[in-house]
Design an enzyme around this catalytic site. Structure first.
Site, PDB file in Angstrom:
ATOM      1  N   GLU A 148       0.818  -1.218   0.000  1.00  0.00           N
ATOM      2  CA  GLU A 148       0.000   0.000   0.000  1.00  0.00           C
ATOM      3  C   GLU A 148       0.849   1.264   0.000  1.00  0.00           C
ATOM      4  O   GLU A 148       0.661   2.164   0.828  1.00  0.00           O
ATOM      5  CB  GLU A 148      -0.960  -0.009   1.191  1.00  0.00           C
ATOM      6  CG  GLU A 148      -1.950  -1.167   1.141  1.00  0.00           C
ATOM      7  CD  GLU A 148      -3.077  -1.073   2.150  1.00  0.00           C
ATOM      8  OE1 GLU A 148      -2.862  -0.422   3.183  1.00  0.00           O
ATOM      9  OE2 GLU A 148      -4.160  -1.620   1.901  1.00  0.00           O
ATOM     10  N   GLU A 185      -5.713  -8.152  -1.136  1.00  0.00           N
ATOM     11  CA  GLU A 185      -6.366  -7.973   0.161  1.00  0.00           C
ATOM     12  C   GLU A 185      -7.822  -7.634  -0.101  1.00  0.00           C
ATOM     13  O   GLU A 185      -8.123  -6.754  -0.911  1.00  0.00           O
ATOM     14  CB  GLU A 185      -5.759  -6.832   0.981  1.00  0.00           C
ATOM     15  CG  GLU A 185      -4.427  -7.127   1.575  1.00  0.00           C
ATOM     16  CD  GLU A 185      -3.923  -6.016   2.494  1.00  0.00           C
ATOM     17  OE1 GLU A 185      -4.750  -5.313   3.108  1.00  0.00           O
ATOM     18  OE2 GLU A 185      -2.698  -5.863   2.585  1.00  0.00           O
TER      19      GLU A 185
HETATM   20  C1  BGP Z   1      -4.624  -2.772   4.875  1.00  0.00           C
HETATM   21  C2  BGP Z   1      -3.294  -3.271   5.347  1.00  0.00           C
HETATM   22  C3  BGP Z   1      -3.325  -4.529   6.108  1.00  0.00           C
HETATM   23  C4  BGP Z   1      -4.579  -4.789   6.891  1.00  0.00           C
HETATM   24  C5  BGP Z   1      -5.842  -4.287   6.260  1.00  0.00           C
HETATM   25  C6  BGP Z   1      -7.030  -4.250   7.177  1.00  0.00           C
HETATM   26  O1  BGP Z   1      -4.595  -1.397   4.785  1.00  0.00           O
HETATM   27  O2  BGP Z   1      -2.422  -3.511   4.254  1.00  0.00           O
HETATM   28  O3  BGP Z   1      -2.128  -4.613   6.827  1.00  0.00           O
HETATM   29  O4  BGP Z   1      -4.450  -4.585   8.215  1.00  0.00           O
HETATM   30  O5  BGP Z   1      -5.705  -3.026   5.701  1.00  0.00           O
HETATM   31  O6  BGP Z   1      -6.966  -3.107   7.972  1.00  0.00           O
HETATM   32  P1  BGP Z   1      -7.197  -3.128   9.539  1.00  0.00           P
HETATM   33  O7  BGP Z   1      -6.243  -4.128  10.053  1.00  0.00           O
HETATM   34  O8  BGP Z   1      -6.908  -1.752  10.008  1.00  0.00           O
HETATM   35  O9  BGP Z   1      -8.605  -3.530   9.725  1.00  0.00           O
END
Ligand code: BGP
Length: 481
Positions: free
Chosen positions: A175, A378
């Protein structure tokens, strides 16, 4: 119609949220090891020195380090043929400045990749998933310094030299676009300053953000160019964009333009550099309006041009709206803020659920980049889970998670039917991990439950949720189709 033959189905994790063993076998501390947990209303706190009373969720996380064999076997049971994980830079180079990596760290990843291979699972490896040795944050203000380009390259080169035969798919920075000033992701942008305090109050400095990104683009390009030069037949190198899909809230042309600007800033600016090897044509104006001077040095343009990625990967959780009218209600989102959409429902953390937005996004990326191979690396649903014991067995009836999964896969299928060159899908947090945004454990994404809680308790045992069997069935059906 079905998914293409050999389609990659799996899940995605990150070392700082999953691996634990933060100081084992000589590992150095990463930026994330300095972060306390928070919640949806309480931003995370970054400590320079550790408070013995405080809990640092990354320290143990859900302990992949000591459970990798059990976990990879569970992934295989679901039918995966890809597993996205990240290498922890500090497990190999504790301060980021050593000439040689730690043998224990190398051995750990050797074992993990061998275990994946033994289960016919392709590892998909992120080199930097919000990880940076804290020593580099301390000494150089992290990516504020050009020095990090070569330090990152030493690390990346070691990984590619060592594992190019075992790992085909590589991503440079997770990201990376969340380092844009608007996104204000402290995990990305606070690396550009030696900052302690809450993540919400991290100072925004557009000049440093844009230049820190410039250095990350150069570092990534250097790794990609090296991989192409030495291992072109073995590896595929990818970018990783946090796709923040936004729609104009109204048909007011001013909203259309505001949304276009948001899409450019959040999504296309970084993606263009990594896919096309050059900044987009509107970058000059963006820098001028932000009062930013990019630190161009001889060879930078050539390096960016030499570092174009082979495939496009992105995260997609939600969509937001943009408006110039003040009736747009701001809500939280994945590393960003955005407006409410009256047509969509949201998770308990305010993330708006929009499977059709995924189809739209896939088509937009395909249109812009000549239908480059793509992976959704993701996508997922963070929710509270309840464990019930039935006939002596722990059950988690998470139909909400399965619904989210099936809806998004159905729209991915539509995109594939549209002709989009989609090659894989990895669900975020397929086993419960620490939340990146809030540091919570109770914001769970997993198909596999882990007995670990926000107060640090839990014996870390694993249990299959209902969604485990849904994903297993979905993968099987897609292969049998
Ligand atoms: C993305 C990241 C991840 C992951 C996901 C979910 O932005 O790459 O590392 O954590 O989001 O977000 P969160 O964990 O804040 O719910």
């Amino acid at each position: 119609m079905a998914f293409p033959k050999g389609f990659l189905w799996g899940g995605a994790t990150a070392a700082n949220q999953y691996e634990g063993a933060w100081d084992v076998d000589g590992k150095g501390d990463s930026l994330c090891d300095h972060m306390r947990g928070g919640d949806v209303n309480t931003p995370r706190q970054i400590d320079e020195t550790f408070d013995p009373e405080a809990l640092y969720p990354s320290w143990e996380a859900t302990d992949f380090y000591h459970h990798y064999e059990e976990d990879i076997a569970l992934f295989a049971e679901m039918g995966w043929n890809v597993f996205r994980m990240s290498i922890n830079w500090t497990r190999l180079f504790p301060t980021g400045e050593e000439a040689e990596p730690l043998a224990a760290g190398v051995e750990f990843y050797d074992k993990v990749f061998d275990c994946c291979r033994a289960h016919d699972i392709e590892p998909l490896v992120t080199l930097s998933h919000y990880e940076m040795p804290y020593a580099l944050v301390d000494k150089y203000n992290g990516w504020a310094s050009r020095a990090c380009i070569d330090l990152f390259f030493t690390y990346a080169k070691f990984c590619l030299d060592r594992w190019h035969g075992k790992v085909k798919y590589w991503l440079t920075f997770n990201e990376v676009n969340t380092g844009m000033p608007f996104m204000n992701n402290v995990l990305s942008t606070s690396m550009v300053q030696h900052y302690t305090g809450t993540t919400a109050n991290a100072p925004k400095d557009a000049g440093r953000c844009f230049n820190a990104l410039h250095y990350q683009f150069l570092a990534g390009a250097k790794a990609v160019a090296y991989a192409h030069e030495h291992y072109a037949d073995d590896v595929m190198m990818g970018n990783m964009t946090a796709f923040v899909t936004t729609y104009p809230l109204t048909c007011d042309p001013a909203d259309l333009l505001a949304n276009q600007a948001r899409m450019r800033e959040c999504n296309w600016y970084a993606s263009d550099v990594q896919v096309r090897g050059a900044y987009p044509y509107y970058a000059e104006r963006m820098w001028a309006e932000e009062g930013v001077e990019i630190d161009w040095q001889d060879g930078d343009r050539e390096l960016l041009a030499a570092g174009c990625v082979d495939f496009f990967t992105f995260s997609y959780y939600m969509s937001n709206t943009v408006t110039t009218h003040d009736d747009g209600e701001e809500i939280a989102g994945n590393m960003s803020l955005g407006g409410k959409n009256p047509y969509l429902k949201a998770s308990d953390w305010g993330w708006q659920i929009d499977p059709q937005g995924l189809r739209w996004t896939l088509n937009e990326i395909a249109d812009r980049y000549n239908n480059i191979p793509m992976m959704v690396v993701e996508n997922g649903f963070g929710a509270f889970d309840e464990v019930v014991v039935e006939d002596g067995v722990e059950r988690i009836h998470d139909s909400y998670r399965s619904d989210y999964l099936k809806a998004h896969v159905a729209d991915m299928q539509e995109a594939v039917n549209d002709g989009v060159n989609l090659i894989g899908y990895t669900w975020w947090g397929p086993i419960d991990v620490v939340s990146a945004g809030t540091g919570e454990m109770r914001k769970r994404y997993g198909f596999i439950y882990v007995d670990k809680h926000d107060d640090g308790t839990g014996d870390l045992h694993r249990a299959r949720k209902d969604s485990f069997f849904e994903y297993q069935r979905l993968i099987k059906e897609s292969r049998d189709a």
